[in-house]
Design a protein around this motif. Structure first.
Motif, PDB file in Angstrom:
ATOM      1  N   LYS A  81     -21.957  63.555  89.913  1.00 51.03           N
ATOM      2  CA  LYS A  81     -22.379  62.215  89.506  1.00 51.03           C
ATOM      3  C   LYS A  81     -21.360  61.718  88.488  1.00 51.03           C
ATOM      4  CE  LYS A  81     -26.239  60.617  87.164  1.00 51.03           C
ATOM      5  NZ  LYS A  81     -27.486  61.059  86.590  1.00 51.03           N
ATOM      6  N   ASP A  82     -20.754  60.583  88.735  1.00 54.86           N
ATOM      7  CA  ASP A  82     -19.741  60.016  87.832  1.00 54.86           C
ATOM      8  C   ASP A  82     -18.688  61.059  87.435  1.00 54.86           C
ATOM      9  OD1 ASP A  82     -21.276  57.744  87.914  1.00 54.86           O
ATOM     10  OD2 ASP A  82     -22.400  58.299  86.108  1.00 54.86           O
ATOM     11  N   ASN A  83     -18.145  61.738  88.416  1.00 49.22           N
ATOM     12  CA  ASN A  83     -17.119  62.771  88.181  1.00 49.22           C
ATOM     13  C   ASN A  83     -17.581  63.934  87.315  1.00 49.22           C
ATOM     14  OD1 ASN A  83     -15.277  61.451  89.713  1.00 49.22           O
ATOM     15  ND2 ASN A  83     -14.330  60.388  87.973  1.00 49.22           N
ATOM     16  N   GLN A  84     -18.878  64.114  87.206  1.00 47.39           N
ATOM     17  CA  GLN A  84     -19.421  65.226  86.423  1.00 47.39           C
ATOM     18  C   GLN A  84     -20.119  66.176  87.378  1.00 47.39           C
ATOM     19  OE1 GLN A  84     -20.368  65.785  82.961  1.00 47.39           O
ATOM     20  NE2 GLN A  84     -18.913  64.253  82.232  1.00 47.39           N
ATOM     21  N   GLN A 102     -26.094  69.451  83.604  1.00 49.87           N
ATOM     22  CA  GLN A 102     -24.779  68.866  83.313  1.00 49.87           C
ATOM     23  C   GLN A 102     -23.937  69.839  82.479  1.00 49.87           C
ATOM     24  OE1 GLN A 102     -24.970  65.126  81.285  1.00 49.87           O
ATOM     25  NE2 GLN A 102     -22.822  64.667  81.666  1.00 49.87           N
TER      26      GLN A 102
END
Ligand code: FRU
Length: 466
Positions: free
Chosen positions: A313-316, A425
């Protein structure tokens, strides 16, 4: 797994995959084949040192009830006689294909690597087919760990290989094939390394996960220098996001650690329908810490992580324990912690959950006076401290979250700790060895700056059936 040597261990590991005896390292050949999850792993069945590598084998229909299978691949051919090293699995026309690296030390003492294939029609007996292509020119003998996948869009098979150039820099090589038999070399997977702050001298266990609009590349580089709180372990596992197009992966970011704990290394992923599941090895550590790990005297060493799903998600990268593990929950206790709590749970397997949608207050959470997670809500920083069994000193790993800590899920399995923060995360794993575990109970100490609720589940071990 509570079988083999682990059954009588002082550090009973219940829901992580362990060897029956000997040394376990990388997860290999992960696949769901005809409804069965097959987990292979690097195994020295005879000793707790890095020699004599075989592929150990365990399988399950649901990731909870497991069955031990005989050793899948042994170092008994001229091209793998000194070790059946890491590799991957793919199903081609209902046949299971295992790609691996054969390690050979010749009479002059020189080492050679061969990229090899073995096939199976049932997932349990394997026929070795030998080397599949020549050793690439311009590279040292450190070329290994083939990971194969099928690309629907290109209608071809791809294979990535960890490699070391003759100038002693690390890279990943890409091969492609229409039939998974004749392989064409496509050169370096990454040609544009401008976003990478460090390269290192060897990349082990590359894994490219290509999704519709982006790709995730996970690899284990050696020779990365510690920078601030990052890259504190002997070797690292990092990820990059980017595009995979025209046989090249172009990163859009610098590398980030997959896990900021102490021993995480050499993970491998596989597809299970729409999920991407990954297992890692716990793990890599300094030789003197490895040979003195308390389980060495018991004749077994190391374990895999729990299976984690991977999401971007969003480069994470987000990693979460697979849903199936909730089936291990038994006794639930809810504690309302008003500043301080000290409790003994009569189980060596626990899951601790703390959440607060507006953000947790600062706290220290300690397991057995040995392993402490400290959170500072003023700057969102986290610290994991443990007592090292070799030095008898405290050592720590740190990270900084990008926003407040809202939830924590902490798995404690005897001597294994895996921590998932903010929906995965941020993830940290660690081994720890405390005397409380020997008594099959755990002491949980929670010191919080305001009232917080903590849920603790006692967990059952995975089931092992004959
Ligand atoms: C990573 C690794 C791989 C190799 C295997 C040998 O831990 O060094 O590169 O194939 O282990 O056991």
């Amino acid at each position: 797994m509570l079988d083999g040597k682990v059954k009588d261990s002082k550090y009973p590991v219940g829901f992580h995959i362990t060897p029956l005896a000997g040394l376990l390292n990388d997860p290999n050949g992960l696949v769901k084949y005809e409804g069965i999850y097959h987990v292979f792993y690097q195994l020295n069945p005879a000793d707790t040192i890095h020699k004599n590598k075989h592929w150990g084998h365990i399988y399950s229909e649901d990731l909870i009830t497991w069955h031990r299978a005989p050793i899948a691949l042994a170092p008994d051919a001229w091209y793998d006689k000194d070790g059946v090293y890491s590799g991957s699995a793919i199903i081609i026309e209902n046949q299971l294909h295992l790609y691996y690296t054969g390690n050979v030390i010749d009479e002059a003492g020189e080492k050679h690597s061969y990229q090899c294939l073995a096939v199976s029609n049932d997932g349990f007996t394997f026929e070795k087919k030998g080397p599949i292509f020549e050793h690439p020119k311009g590279f040292t003998r450190h070329v290994r760990d083939p990971k194969v996948w099928y690309d629907e869009k290109e209608a071809c098979y791809y294979l990535v290989l960890g490699a070391q150039r003759e100038n002693l820099t690390g890279t990943t090589l890409l091969y492609r094939s229409k039939d998974a038999i004749v392989w064409e070399s496509m050169g370096d997977l990454i040609t544009d390394t401008s976003k990478l702050s460090q390269i290192g001298y060897m990349w082990e266990c590359p894994d490219l996960i290509v999704q519709k609009d982006q790709a995730l590349f996970i690899y284990s580089p050696q020779g990365i220098e510690a920078t601030g709180d990052n890259y504190q372990n002997i070797y690292q596992t990092v990820y990059l996001t980017g595009d995979f197009q025209e046989n090249h992966f172009t990163p859009n970011m610098d590398m980030r650690e997959v896990d900021w704990g102490f021993e995480y290394y050499a993970p491998q992923s596989f597809y299970d329908e729409n999920r991407v599941i990954s297992y890692g090895w716990m793990g890599i550590t300094q030789p003197e810490f490895e040979s003195s790990m308390p389980t060495v005297t018991e004749g077994w060493l190391h374990c895999l992580t729990i299976p984690r799903t991977l999401h971007l998600k969003d480069n994470q990268l987000f990693q979460k324990p697979v849903e199936e593990l909730t089936a291990l929950r038994k006794q639930k206790q809810v504690f309302t912690v008003d500043q301080a709590l000290n409790t003994v749970i009569h189980s060596s397997q626990l899951e601790i959950l703390i959440s607060q949608p507006t953000g947790l207050a600062s706290f220290d959470l300690t397991i057995d006076e040995n392993l402490t997670l400290s959170y500072d809500a003023t700057d969102f920083s986290l610290k994991l401290t443990r007592l090292n069994w070799y030095t008898n000193q405290l050592e720590e790993r740190k990270t900084q979250l990008t926003s407040a800590l809202k939830n924590l899920q902490w798995f404690i399995d005897g001597s294994v700790s895996e921590l998932f923060l903010n929906d995965g995360q941020s993830v940290a794993s660690a081994r720890f060895f405390s005397s409380f575990v020997e008594q099959k109970q755990l002491e949980v100490t929670f010191a919080a700056q305001s009232t917080q609720e903590m849920v603790v589940y006692e967990l059952k071990p995975l089931t092992i059936e004959a």
